[in-house]
Design an enzyme around this catalytic site. Structure first.
Site, mmCIF file in Angstrom:
data_model
loop_
_atom_site.group_PDB
_atom_site.id
_atom_site.type_symbol
_atom_site.label_atom_id
_atom_site.label_comp_id
_atom_site.label_asym_id
_atom_site.label_seq_id
_atom_site.Cartn_x
_atom_site.Cartn_y
_atom_site.Cartn_z
ATOM 1 N N ASP A 31 0.853 -1.203 0.000
ATOM 2 C CA ASP A 31 0.000 0.000 0.000
ATOM 3 C C ASP A 31 0.889 1.253 0.000
ATOM 4 O O ASP A 31 1.805 1.369 0.816
ATOM 5 C CB ASP A 31 -0.870 -0.058 1.269
ATOM 6 C CG ASP A 31 -1.933 1.019 1.337
ATOM 7 O OD1 ASP A 31 -2.385 1.473 0.264
ATOM 8 O OD2 ASP A 31 -2.327 1.396 2.463
ATOM 9 N N GLY A 67 -8.187 8.044 7.331
ATOM 10 C CA GLY A 67 -8.433 8.413 8.732
ATOM 11 C C GLY A 67 -9.900 8.676 9.016
ATOM 12 O O GLY A 67 -10.772 8.275 8.247
ATOM 13 N N HIS A 97 -9.491 4.543 -1.816
ATOM 14 C CA HIS A 97 -8.750 4.633 -0.550
ATOM 15 C C HIS A 97 -9.646 5.330 0.469
ATOM 16 O O HIS A 97 -10.631 5.960 0.116
ATOM 17 C CB HIS A 97 -7.465 5.451 -0.754
ATOM 18 C CG HIS A 97 -6.387 4.659 -1.424
ATOM 19 N ND1 HIS A 97 -5.209 4.343 -0.798
ATOM 20 C CD2 HIS A 97 -6.325 4.087 -2.652
ATOM 21 C CE1 HIS A 97 -4.461 3.631 -1.614
ATOM 22 N NE2 HIS A 97 -5.108 3.462 -2.758
HETATM 23 P P1 13P Z 1 -8.749 4.325 6.100
HETATM 24 O O1 13P Z 1 -7.714 4.315 7.174
HETATM 25 O O2 13P Z 1 -9.486 5.603 6.021
HETATM 26 O O3 13P Z 1 -9.651 3.135 6.165
HETATM 27 O O4 13P Z 1 -7.968 4.230 4.702
HETATM 28 C C1 13P Z 1 -7.151 3.144 4.426
HETATM 29 C C2 13P Z 1 -6.404 3.349 3.182
HETATM 30 O O5 13P Z 1 -6.867 3.920 2.224
HETATM 31 C C3 13P Z 1 -5.042 2.786 3.109
HETATM 32 O O6 13P Z 1 -4.424 3.059 1.889
#
Ligand code: 13P
Length: 285
Positions: free
Chosen positions: A82, A181, A208
């Site tokens: 990621d 977040g 995301h």
């Molecule tokens: P969140 O933490 O908002 O679920 O997003 C995760 C993300 O997109 C990781 O790349």
């Protein structure tokens, strides 16, 4: 099962109109929770590690753990990097057996993003590993900016078409109003933009910042070509809230398993709920 290339999971999801959840891990309990949920839901799943997670746990450790976990379940599992932004980390992941890589060059000017992403695509495709690119900036919620400024970071559909054609990425992360977040207000996704991007690129789209996006917006996004949804924050919340409660109940606890175990169970419930919402439950083959 052995790990499968990311595109195998996403192509099917894209064609059949559901999305595969891609969940971030840092340790064994988070991984076990995700795999248990996937097995119980009969759902394909992606396990993703950030560069920070690799720094924390080590690539060899993470890869060995995910492979061991995947072998114990009957559903297909892909291991994804990621937000990689360094081709050396991408190379390290290829060596240790990741089956999907993200190269995030979204902070770069378009030409440079194309050049760097293409480099990772050539390297990964040479060994059968799929690649996610990103165009447009996905901010953290803490970076709240005025709406007009925010939209300046949204993915431009015409650029997306050029980017996908020139890089050969297998799936594309877009900026259409989600953020990493916790959301302060309710997110409001730009669906006409997503529709236009999909019309031009015709490959699976990645969303995301999936935590906290209302159900109706998730479903609409999937109907417009989103086939991978990233979830991190909601898992962390469930894990930490439960562990905090357990420690408060018994501040003298001396057995970490009595805290970590309930934390793990709380995450299973969150992952299962997401798999049902994304439509991936029952889709494992
Ligand atoms: P969140 O933490 O908002 O679920 O997003 C995760 C993300 O997109 C990781 O790349």
């Amino acid at each position: 099962m052995a790990l499968v290339p990311g595109i195998e999971l996403l192509r099917r999801a894209y064609e059949e109109g559901y999305a595969v959840g891609s969940f971030n891990i840092n340790n064994m309990e988070i991984l076990q929770a995700i795999l248990q949920a996937a097995e119980e839901e009969k759902s394909p799943v992606m396990i993703q590690t950030s560069q920070g997670a690799i720094k924390y746990a080590g690539a060899a450790y993470l890869a060995a753990m995910v492979k061991a976990g995947a072998e114990q379940v009957s559903v297909p599992v892909a291991l994804h990097l990621d937000h990689g932004d360094d081709w050396k980390v991408a190379l390290q992941c290829l060596r240790y057996g990741w089956t999907s890589l993200m190269y995030d060059g979204s902070h770069l000017p378009l030409e440079e993003n194309i050049r760097e992403t293409r480099r990772v695509v050539e390297m990964a495709h040479a060994v059968g590993v799929s690649v996610e690119g990103e165009l447009g900036r996905i901010s953290g919620v803490e970076e709240q900016v005025a709406v007009s400024e925010r939209e300046a970071f949204f993915t431009d559909p015409e650029e997306a078409e050029i980017f996908v054609r020139e890089t050969g990425v297998d799936y594309l992360a877009v900026s259409i109003g989600t953020a990493h977040g916790l959301y302060k207000g309710k997110p409001d996704l730009d669906f006409p933009r997503l529709e236009e991007i999909q019309r031009r690129v015709k490959i699976p789209i990645v969303l995301h910042g999936g935590s906290g996006v209302p159900e109706d917006q998730i479903k609409k996004a999937i109907s417009l070509g989103v086939a991978k949804i990233n979830i991190d924050t909601e898992l962390r919340q469930a894990f930490l809230k439960t562990m905090r409660e357990k420690l408060e109940e018994n501040p003298n606890q001396l057995d970490p398993r009595k805290v970590l175990g309930p934390g793990r169970d709380a995450m299973v419930a969150v992952v299962k709920e997401k798999m049902r919402l994304f439509g991936s439950s029952g889709k494992a083959r």
